[in-house]
Design an enzyme around this catalytic site. Sequence first.
Site, mmCIF file in Angstrom:
data_model
loop_
_atom_site.group_PDB
_atom_site.id
_atom_site.type_symbol
_atom_site.label_atom_id
_atom_site.label_comp_id
_atom_site.label_asym_id
_atom_site.label_seq_id
_atom_site.Cartn_x
_atom_site.Cartn_y
_atom_site.Cartn_z
ATOM 1 N N CYS A 34 1.047 -1.108 0.150
ATOM 2 C CA CYS A 34 -0.005 -0.137 0.072
ATOM 3 C C CYS A 34 0.396 1.560 -0.230
ATOM 4 C CB CYS A 34 -0.917 -0.237 1.200
ATOM 5 S SG CYS A 34 -2.462 1.250 0.268
ATOM 6 N N ARG A 50 -12.457 7.152 -0.842
ATOM 7 C CA ARG A 50 -11.522 5.764 -0.434
ATOM 8 C C ARG A 50 -11.434 4.303 -0.417
ATOM 9 N NH1 ARG A 50 -7.259 7.435 2.754
ATOM 10 N NH2 ARG A 50 -6.686 5.185 3.365
ATOM 11 N N HIS A 61 -3.637 -5.627 2.350
ATOM 12 C CA HIS A 61 -3.884 -5.920 3.653
ATOM 13 C C HIS A 61 -4.029 -7.070 4.427
ATOM 14 C CE1 HIS A 61 -1.940 -1.665 4.605
ATOM 15 N NE2 HIS A 61 -2.969 -1.355 3.624
HETATM 16 N N1 GLN Z 1 -2.179 6.558 2.669
HETATM 17 C C1 GLN Z 1 -1.981 6.602 1.443
HETATM 18 C C2 GLN Z 1 -3.360 6.116 0.920
HETATM 19 O O1 GLN Z 1 -4.105 6.472 1.732
HETATM 20 C C3 GLN Z 1 -1.504 4.729 1.646
HETATM 21 C C4 GLN Z 1 -2.380 3.863 2.796
HETATM 22 C C5 GLN Z 1 -2.352 2.579 2.983
HETATM 23 O O2 GLN Z 1 -1.439 2.441 2.971
HETATM 24 N N2 GLN Z 1 -3.279 1.870 3.481
HETATM 25 O O3 GLN Z 1 -3.160 5.919 -0.411
#
Ligand code: GLN
Length: 248
Positions: A97, A131, A195
């Site tokens: 990520c 998101r 994840h």
């Molecule tokens: N901050 C980055 C985003 O929001 C990565 C998020 C993450 O590592 N889960 O895309």
Amino acid sequence: MSIFTEEFNILELYTKQMNIYGDTGNSQILKKRMELYSLRSNILHYNIGDVFPTKVDIIVSGGGQDSSQMRVAEDLLSIKDHLKLHALNSTPMLVVCGMYQLFGNYFETSTGEKISGLSILDAHTVAQDKRLIGNVIASSNTFGTLVGYENHSGQTTLGAKATALAEQVSLGYGNDATSQTEGIIYKNVIGTYLHGPVLSKNPKLADYLINCAVTKRMGYEVQLTSNSVAKLDELVEQARKVAQKLRR
Ligand code: GLN
């Protein structure tokens, strides 16, 4: 030299900042699986300002909020040459990520900050209002069905010559809201939005990283087998079956 005597070093980058959703579990899983393969390993931690270790066999790094990514960005660029050389020399790496994004060309955050990346991976990321959050199921020609969890604002566009880790997402999004691809693979560097930690339910990815490290050390192709690992993977398969029934 026997692979069974000299220890392998698993290097975890930015354990303090890049570890959301328990991504440091990935290095623990690699260590445990290597133990079951009768391989000895250490987990080394690299944090901002540290000296980059000289002997590294596998590199892993996890996700992080935009603020954490900004915090590590400058230091990450200071070790760019080390990481680029490792990538060119086929050191196996897993970046998840936020670190996946920083291994690309740049990450433009939700506040419009443009964080320069390492350009090890041919990709760039731009944060969007929506998101992408929830369980993910994706199909990879190389690694089979991949399962995990995603939570990111960044949407990643792969370069024209880049290879996706998984070609078809069937649940969730992966790289972005439209391409239906997930992650990237370049030489032995794997970038993924999954994840979980991702290696807990995707043993083929874990074994790929381990076999790459052993192959590099030995100078010829190695595919490890172990009854203990096979027994563990019977349990993992049960977890995978549950994961594949999950919905968003
Ligand atoms: N901050 C980055 C985003 O929001 C990565 C998020 C993450 O590592 N889960 O895309």
